[in-house]
Design an enzyme around this catalytic site. Structure first.
Site, PDB file in Angstrom:
ATOM      1  N   ALA A   6     122.505  45.371  48.452  1.00  0.00           N
ATOM      2  CA  ALA A   6     121.388  44.429  48.449  1.00  0.00           C
ATOM      3  C   ALA A   6     121.916  43.065  48.892  1.00  0.00           C
ATOM      4  CB  ALA A   6     120.766  44.340  47.060  1.00  0.00           C
ATOM      5  N   SER A   8     120.992  39.258  49.752  1.00  0.00           N
ATOM      6  CA  SER A   8     119.978  38.215  49.595  1.00  0.00           C
ATOM      7  C   SER A   8     120.016  37.178  50.698  1.00  0.00           C
ATOM      8  CB  SER A   8     120.170  37.513  48.249  1.00  0.00           C
ATOM      9  OG  SER A   8     121.398  36.787  48.253  1.00  0.00           O
ATOM     10  N   GLY A  10     122.814  35.200  50.666  1.00  0.00           N
ATOM     11  CA  GLY A  10     123.756  34.266  50.074  1.00  0.00           C
ATOM     12  C   GLY A  10     125.189  34.754  50.196  1.00  0.00           C
ATOM     13  N   VAL A  11     126.111  33.916  49.764  1.00  0.00           N
ATOM     14  CA  VAL A  11     127.530  34.228  49.925  1.00  0.00           C
ATOM     15  C   VAL A  11     127.964  35.367  48.997  1.00  0.00           C
ATOM     16  CG1 VAL A  11     128.242  32.436  48.258  1.00  0.00           C
ATOM     17  CG2 VAL A  11     129.855  33.232  49.996  1.00  0.00           C
ATOM     18  N   ASP A  12     127.429  35.423  47.790  1.00  0.00           N
ATOM     19  CA  ASP A  12     127.885  36.425  46.829  1.00  0.00           C
ATOM     20  C   ASP A  12     127.588  37.845  47.307  1.00  0.00           C
ATOM     21  OD1 ASP A  12     128.852  34.494  45.054  1.00  0.00           O
ATOM     22  OD2 ASP A  12     126.897  34.275  44.090  1.00  0.00           O
ATOM     23  N   LEU A  32     115.686  42.305  50.621  1.00  0.00           N
ATOM     24  CA  LEU A  32     114.406  42.540  49.962  1.00  0.00           C
ATOM     25  C   LEU A  32     113.446  41.405  50.287  1.00  0.00           C
ATOM     26  CD1 LEU A  32     115.724  43.682  46.462  1.00  0.00           C
ATOM     27  CD2 LEU A  32     115.387  45.036  48.547  1.00  0.00           C
ATOM     28  N   CYS A 101     113.011  41.044  37.228  1.00  0.00           N
ATOM     29  CA  CYS A 101     113.300  41.472  38.599  1.00  0.00           C
ATOM     30  C   CYS A 101     114.406  42.525  38.609  1.00  0.00           C
ATOM     31  CB  CYS A 101     113.704  40.272  39.455  1.00  0.00           C
ATOM     32  SG  CYS A 101     114.005  40.668  41.198  1.00  0.00           S
ATOM     33  N   CYS A 197     112.882  31.889  42.014  1.00  0.00           N
ATOM     34  CA  CYS A 197     112.843  32.081  43.470  1.00  0.00           C
ATOM     35  C   CYS A 197     111.443  31.973  44.044  1.00  0.00           C
ATOM     36  CB  CYS A 197     113.481  33.413  43.836  1.00  0.00           C
ATOM     37  SG  CYS A 197     112.538  34.879  43.349  1.00  0.00           S
TER      38      CYS A 197
END
Length: 363
Positions: A6, A8, A10-12, A32, A101, A197
């Site tokens: 998954a 998003s 972002g960096v993580d 997603l 979520c 979010c």
């Protein structure tokens, strides 16, 4: 293993996917789409649901040379997370949409679809660890206490943990950014998403006002005296101090805090800080990250995502969880999640239904 990562934007999540590739897994990235009307750019959007985020996730997948897809889960997200969030506030409770979520979307809708498509596991950029224990896989806190996200994952069941992978659980956040830079990922210096979010500007009260409309009422003290007014009980949470719009100062001049929220008569009750203290709560709809506890267990309990776990005793009986704190706690609100720990291991969680304070408890 076939792993669905998954991503998003972002960096993580990008580094988590990269580590899965390095480990030799057959990795596919998925972003997603949770908003039916996403903002074009992060400017003014503080979450992780912008078109820019989708593009960042795709670029990261290209660098990793893995297949990439976008799954539209906006309708499911609206029903299971956003509508639940609004309904909980309307009822005077304080929900945590990140837990919902994880429970309903990332490790239900996404995991179910992934397994149906032949994937073995879902990988995310959460900071937590999955450890093999004597009774199966266990959820543990991350090595980096500042980034630990085990609280918002406390809703995962043993069956879901069996197919969950959190590659960043043993890593400090600063090291993740260094690794992203080394890998040539453009998101290496991208700011973290924060707040809720689906509330782009961070104005939760304004969002709820738009959903529920104005419902003016009174702010009263514990004697019933009217000390102020409000536009809707949904703008308050237990323990809140700021933004109370109190026109009458307390007789002792001390700050006042929200003690109770009653949407039925549109009343918000305020009082002294010591009146916030509770030493017992009842949780409903418990979810266990392994075998359910049998009877009374000594544990640590956490009721805020960024709060500390405090000593407690938990009693599980007929799907009802009763938690008694060793020392009275402040700001415990119905609707929040209570997550139980045995050391670093997450035992499970429940939704706080009600709280109480025994008369003999110290102030």
């Amino acid at each position: 293993m076939r792993v669905l990562a998954a991503m998003s934007g972002g960096v993580d999540s990008a580094v988590a996917a990269a580590r899965m590739v390095d480990a030799g897994h057959d990795v596919t990235g998925v972003h997603l789409a949770l908003s039916s009307n996403p903002k074009s750019f992060r400017t003014g959007a503080r979450g992780c649901c912008t078109l820019e985020d989708s593009r960042d996730a795709r670029r990261a997948a290209d660098v990793l040379n893995i297949p990439f897809y976008v799954w539209d889960l906006a309708e499911r997200f609206r029903a299971d997370v956003v509508d639940d969030f609004v309904a909980e506030y309307a009822a005077g409770r304080t929900p945590n949409p990140c837990l919902r979520c994880n429970e309903k979307i990332k490790f239900a809708a996404v995991l179910d679809r992934a397994l149906a498509l032949g994937f073995d596991a879902v990988c995310t950029g959460h900071y937590a660890r999955v450890v093999d224990g004597p009774d199966g896989r266990e959820l543990h806190r991350a090595v980096d206490p500042e980034k630990d996200q085990s609280y918002v994952l406390g809703v995962l069941t043993a069956a879901q943990l069996a197919h969950a992978m959190f590659p960043l659980g043993d890593t400090e956040k600063t090291d993740v950014r260094v690794e992203a830079e080394r890998r040539g990922l453009a998101v290496a210096r991208k700011p973290d998403s924060h707040d809720i979010c689906f509330i782009a500007d961070g104005d939760t009260a304004g969002f709820l006002r738009g959903q529920l409309g104005e419902a003016p009422g009174e702010v009263v003290d514990t004697s019933g005296e009217v000390v102020g007014s409000h536009d809707g009980t949904y703008g308050f949470t237990i323990g809140q101090r700021k933004g109370l719009r109190i026109g009458t100062p307390a007789p002792d001049g001390r700050p006042r805090y929200v003690l109770d929220i009653s949407p039925v008569d549109r009343t918000v009750t305020v009082g002294a800080r010591e009146e916030l203290a509770v030493d017992e709560l009842v949780g409903v709809s418990p979810r266990w990250c392994g075998p359910a506890p049998d009877g009374v267990v000594e544990c640590a309990a956490q009721f805020r995502a960024h709060g500390e776990a405090v000593p407690a005793r938990a009693d599980v009986s007929d799907e009802i969880l009763t938690v008694r704190f060793s020392v009275p706690q402040e700001g415990v609100a119905p609707g929040q999640a209570i997550v139980l720990y045995d050391g670093d291991r997450v035992i499970g969680s429940a939704t706080i239904d009600r709280t109480s304070a025994r008369a003999a408890s110290p102030a």
